[in-house]
Design a protein around this motif. Structure first.
Motif, short mmCIF file in Angstrom:
data_model
loop_
_atom_site.label_atom_id
_atom_site.label_comp_id
_atom_site.label_asym_id
_atom_site.label_seq_id
_atom_site.Cartn_x
_atom_site.Cartn_y
_atom_site.Cartn_z
N ASP A 204 23.68 44.38 57.20
CA ASP A 204 22.85 43.60 56.27
C ASP A 204 21.61 43.04 56.95
O ASP A 204 20.57 42.90 56.32
CB ASP A 204 23.68 42.45 55.68
N ILE A 205 21.74 42.68 58.22
CA ILE A 205 20.63 42.10 58.98
C ILE A 205 20.57 42.77 60.34
O ILE A 205 21.60 42.97 60.99
CB ILE A 205 20.81 40.57 59.17
N ALA A 206 19.36 43.12 60.75
CA ALA A 206 19.14 43.63 62.11
C ALA A 206 18.31 42.58 62.86
O ALA A 206 17.23 42.19 62.40
CB ALA A 206 18.41 44.97 62.08
N TYR A 207 18.85 42.13 63.98
CA TYR A 207 18.24 41.04 64.75
C TYR A 207 17.45 41.61 65.92
O TYR A 207 17.93 42.49 66.63
CB TYR A 207 19.34 40.11 65.26
N ASN A 208 16.23 41.09 66.12
CA ASN A 208 15.36 41.50 67.23
C ASN A 208 14.95 42.97 67.13
O ASN A 208 15.31 43.81 67.97
CB ASN A 208 16.02 41.23 68.58
N VAL A 209 14.17 43.27 66.11
CA VAL A 209 13.65 44.62 65.90
C VAL A 209 12.16 44.62 66.21
O VAL A 209 11.44 43.67 65.86
CB VAL A 209 13.89 45.07 64.44
N LEU A 210 11.68 45.66 66.87
CA LEU A 210 10.25 45.77 67.13
C LEU A 210 9.49 45.88 65.80
O LEU A 210 9.76 46.76 64.99
CB LEU A 210 9.96 46.99 68.00
N GLY A 211 8.51 44.98 65.62
CA GLY A 211 7.80 44.91 64.36
C GLY A 211 7.14 46.20 63.90
O GLY A 211 7.28 46.58 62.73
N PRO A 212 6.41 46.92 64.77
CA PRO A 212 5.78 48.16 64.30
C PRO A 212 6.79 49.19 63.77
O PRO A 212 6.49 49.91 62.81
CB PRO A 212 5.06 48.67 65.55
N TYR A 213 7.98 49.25 64.38
CA TYR A 213 9.00 50.16 63.88
C TYR A 213 9.50 49.71 62.52
O TYR A 213 9.71 50.53 61.63
CB TYR A 213 10.17 50.25 64.88
N ALA A 214 9.72 48.40 62.35
CA ALA A 214 10.19 47.88 61.07
C ALA A 214 9.17 48.15 59.97
O ALA A 214 9.52 48.57 58.86
CB ALA A 214 10.47 46.38 61.19
N TRP A 215 7.90 47.92 60.27
CA TRP A 215 6.86 48.14 59.27
C TRP A 215 6.78 49.61 58.86
O TRP A 215 6.75 49.94 57.66
CB TRP A 215 5.51 47.67 59.83
N ARG A 216 6.76 50.50 59.84
CA ARG A 216 6.66 51.92 59.52
C ARG A 216 7.89 52.40 58.76
O ARG A 216 7.79 53.18 57.80
CB ARG A 216 6.49 52.74 60.81
N PHE A 217 9.08 51.93 59.15
CA PHE A 217 10.31 52.36 58.49
C PHE A 217 10.36 51.85 57.06
O PHE A 217 10.75 52.59 56.14
CB PHE A 217 11.51 51.84 59.29
N ALA A 218 9.96 50.60 56.85
CA ALA A 218 10.01 50.01 55.51
C ALA A 218 9.03 50.70 54.56
O ALA A 218 9.27 50.73 53.34
CB ALA A 218 9.71 48.51 55.59
N ARG A 219 7.95 51.25 55.09
CA ARG A 219 7.02 51.99 54.22
C ARG A 219 7.70 53.21 53.62
O ARG A 219 7.43 53.58 52.46
CB ARG A 219 5.80 52.44 55.03
N GLN A 220 8.58 53.84 54.37
CA GLN A 220 9.29 55.02 53.88
C GLN A 220 10.57 54.66 53.14
O GLN A 220 11.05 55.44 52.32
CB GLN A 220 9.63 55.94 55.07
#
Length: 350
Positions: A222-238
């Motif tokens: 449900d929650i991922a803690y301490n994720v690199l922001g650029p990866y989170a942003w790119r993944f959430a776009r898809q």
């Protein structure tokens, strides 16, 4: 008159026709070297636009680019099996190489545009500005219900966290995971209270941000803690099912550090690469084509729709320097890992 006009046109066009012809002693030396070897933790696909832009600027150089882990880059540097440039997200290991005398001193002309915290001894330079974020499954947690700070997450996990499944880096086996958690402990006076709450509800410990995000997408966490922001942003776009946010109490900011090995076989080419990556052109390519926010002070820093410059009061960039060596001390590392493992629910310790 026609002859004079033709001569003027030729003089104007000459630089354009010369294209990538070397314009300095450094470029002339690099042209003779002919090759540049880069060892990097950033996968080639992500930086392909940067490589293409560098080639356009310096077509006489062939770039041999190797994707490696931060630990592999460090070990190869010690064994003499290294490239000319070492570019790694393992900030602490890069500083250790500098401290061990394995970095070539180079005062890049681009240094003046960097934040004061982003370089050390003219031997290692930050190249990106990457926040560490919280990511979550929007099918399980509504945007308005997601805890928006470390403190809020700690309180929520204590109150009703039993229904939330957490994922984060494997602190014991992942260099990035250990680095992020140890930096958390330096910036958060209540870190070990938070760690206890995280440990009770930790379901998965993985080795990289992409795996953590995929667990959210598959509904495993449900929650991922301490994720690199650029990866989170790119993944959430898809995958719009995945949301992410900057913690409001503090947000760590890491940078991919770059140095030239002291025994580089192509030191002039390495200097050109260093300057290009730190230049406005190189930084704009990294930001616009690779999704990596720029380190330079004279460029806007954004992560998706988030203006990182406006968020500056809550951002905690990690200082590039000897302070990163503290938690590499074997005694401190053993103590930290032992304390962390005590926080994990039975059966979840490595």
């Amino acid at each position: 008159m026609n002859a004079l006009r033709a001569l003027l046109l030729l003089l104007i066009a000459a630089p354009l026709l010369a294209g990538a012809a070397p314009r300095s002693a450094l470029e002339e030396t690099a042209r003779r070297e002919g090759v540049l070897q880069v060892d990097s933790t950033t996968d080639r696909e992500q930086v392909a636009p940067l490589l293409a832009a560098f080639h356009q600027r310096h077509p006489y150089l062939r770039v041999d680019y190797r994707d490696l882990s931060g630990a592999d880059i460090y070990r190869r540097a010690l064994r003499g099996e290294h490239g000319d440039v070492l570019w790694s997200s393992a900030m602490d290991l890069q500083i250790k190489l500098v401290n061990e005398g394995l970095a070539l001193r180079y005062s890049s002309p681009q240094k003046a545009a960097l934040p004061g915290w982003a370089s050390w001894r003219d031997e290692v330079y930050g190249t990106t500005f990457e926040p560490i974020v919280l990511a979550y499954d929007r099918h399980r947690i509504a945007d308005g219900d997601m805890p928006d700070s470390h403190a809020a997450l700690r309180r929520a996990l204590r109150q009703d966290g039993a229904r939330w499944r957490l994922a984060s880096y494997d602190v014991a086996s992942s260099g990035a995971g250990y680095f992020f958690f140890s930096q958390d402990s330096r910036h958060n006076p209540e870190f070990w209270d938070l760690a206890a709450a995280l440990g009770r509800h930790m379901r998965y410990q993985d080795g990289n941000s992409l795996t953590l995000l995929q667990r959210l997408q598959r509904g495993e966490a449900d929650i991922a803690y301490n994720v690199l922001g650029p990866y989170a942003w790119r993944f959430a776009r898809q995958h719009p099912q995945v949301g992410w946010l900057l913690p409001q109490d503090y947000t760590l900011v890491v940078s991919r550090l770059q140095l030239i090995h002291k025994a580089a076989r192509h030191p002039a080419a390495a200097r050109l690469w260093m300057d290009f990556v730190l230049s406005r052109e190189g930084q704009q390519v990294l930001a616009q084509a690779s999704g990596l926010p720029p380190i330079r002070n004279d460029l806007p820093r954004r992560l998706g729709n988030v203006d990182l410059d406006r968020e500056a009061p809550k951002l905690r960039p990690i200082q590039v320097g000897s302070g990163l060596l503290v938690y590499l001390d074997s005694a401190k590392r053993s103590l930290f890992l032992r304390h962390w493992q005590q926080q994990l629910a039975p059966g979840r310790a490595p």
